[in-house]
Design a protein around this motif. Sequence first.
Motif, short mmCIF file in Angstrom:
data_model
loop_
_atom_site.label_atom_id
_atom_site.label_comp_id
_atom_site.label_asym_id
_atom_site.label_seq_id
_atom_site.Cartn_x
_atom_site.Cartn_y
_atom_site.Cartn_z
N UNK A 266 0.83 -1.21 0.00
CA UNK A 266 0.00 0.00 0.00
C UNK A 266 0.86 1.27 0.00
N UNK A 267 2.16 1.10 -0.30
CA UNK A 267 3.11 2.22 -0.31
C UNK A 267 3.11 2.99 1.01
N UNK A 268 2.95 2.25 2.10
CA UNK A 268 2.99 2.83 3.43
C UNK A 268 4.22 2.32 4.17
N UNK A 269 4.63 3.02 5.22
CA UNK A 269 5.81 2.64 5.98
C UNK A 269 5.44 2.43 7.44
N UNK A 270 6.27 1.67 8.14
CA UNK A 270 6.08 1.45 9.57
C UNK A 270 7.40 1.62 10.29
N UNK A 271 7.36 2.31 11.42
CA UNK A 271 8.55 2.54 12.24
C UNK A 271 8.28 2.04 13.66
N UNK A 272 9.35 1.60 14.32
CA UNK A 272 9.25 1.17 15.72
C UNK A 272 10.09 2.12 16.56
N UNK A 273 9.45 2.75 17.54
CA UNK A 273 10.15 3.68 18.42
C UNK A 273 10.02 3.23 19.87
N UNK A 274 10.92 3.73 20.70
CA UNK A 274 10.83 3.45 22.13
C UNK A 274 9.81 4.39 22.76
N UNK A 275 8.98 3.84 23.64
CA UNK A 275 8.01 4.64 24.37
C UNK A 275 8.62 5.10 25.69
N UNK A 276 7.99 6.07 26.33
CA UNK A 276 8.48 6.59 27.60
C UNK A 276 7.47 6.30 28.71
N UNK A 277 7.86 5.75 29.85
CA UNK A 277 9.22 5.36 30.23
C UNK A 277 9.63 3.99 29.70
N UNK A 278 8.64 3.13 29.38
CA UNK A 278 8.95 1.81 28.82
C UNK A 278 7.96 1.49 27.71
N UNK A 279 8.30 0.48 26.92
CA UNK A 279 7.37 0.04 25.88
C UNK A 279 7.81 0.45 24.49
N UNK A 280 6.89 0.25 23.53
CA UNK A 280 7.18 0.53 22.12
C UNK A 280 6.04 1.31 21.48
N UNK A 281 6.37 2.02 20.42
CA UNK A 281 5.37 2.72 19.60
C UNK A 281 5.54 2.25 18.16
N UNK A 282 4.49 1.67 17.60
CA UNK A 282 4.49 1.28 16.18
C UNK A 282 3.74 2.38 15.42
N UNK A 283 4.44 3.02 14.52
CA UNK A 283 3.89 4.17 13.80
C UNK A 283 3.79 3.86 12.31
N UNK A 284 2.56 3.89 11.79
CA UNK A 284 2.30 3.62 10.38
C UNK A 284 1.99 4.93 9.67
N UNK A 285 2.62 5.14 8.51
CA UNK A 285 2.39 6.37 7.75
C UNK A 285 1.97 6.02 6.32
N UNK A 286 0.76 6.46 5.95
CA UNK A 286 0.30 6.36 4.56
C UNK A 286 0.66 7.69 3.91
N UNK A 287 1.69 7.67 3.06
CA UNK A 287 2.19 8.92 2.46
C UNK A 287 1.28 9.38 1.33
N UNK A 288 1.30 10.74 1.14
CA UNK A 288 0.51 11.38 0.09
C UNK A 288 -0.96 10.95 0.16
#
Length: 291
Positions: A266-288
């Motif tokens: 779907x021409x989208x991207x996903x990133x994994x970031x560290x959450x605060x104070x613990x955990x993860x954030x999965x961020x999906x971006x549908x561009x344009x």
Amino acid sequence: MKKALFLFYFLFFYAITQLLWWGFILIKFEPDRKGMIVGEGLIFLLIFVWGALRLKKQVKQEHENNQQQQNFLLAITHELKSPLASVKLYIQTILKRELDREQQKVFLSNSLKDIERLDDLVENVLLTTKLENRSYQLPKEAFDMTELVEQIIDRLQKNACKSQVIKFELEEHIQLNADKFAITNVITNLIENAVKYSPPCATVFVKLKKQENNLLFSVADHGEGIPAEEKKLIFNKFYRVGSEATRKTKGTGLGLYIVKTVLQKHNATIKVKDNTPTGSIFEVIFENYAN
């Protein structure tokens, strides 16, 4: 695997020894061509070592793939067996005992949750099979993504905890042109993983909003988080964080592979970031993104 590596090293050192021996004999009988023999021998030796190392890497990779597939088969067998046994027990109890209306509703509700787990598992396997077919094209249609996310949250919230653990911030009436079945699978996997890897009744935060020309969907949890060296590996098929010997969470290792593959289509991207104070954030971006 140990026997295969032993045989590999034995043949490797045997071949090196033979190469050096024949090189010594050639130099002894033709000392005038010593430079040429040594030069060509070194080139052959480098090519041989490079090929041997590549072969070893392929054998090791094949062993790891086989091990992951075995783990997958064990995991999926357990994932199928557990809810089926639970549903069977609930139905047998309803049939054999005189239960009041309220007890029957509780048992049937729990059975429905287990059936939904089975449904999610079957959808994952089915979608994986489709994605493996390179010629398969995901059918796209316009649908209300906000409404879809709300429905999934409502279903998973009931399965998660009696208290309100899944909080959300959703922009209203966001329309997306995509494969609804596949995107449903993506949202379900991300939220379900966040709930699964979080402590009991911890907060999971889901966000959906427009961001300039893009559409942002994110899921944040307060679990143990994902080590930096494993963040690139978690989207591989059958891969699961941690050790098989110590892992306590259920799963097949297909969820995030499906997420990544569907989003790529779907021409989208996903990133994994560290959450605060613990955990993860999965961020999906549908561009344009265009509504």
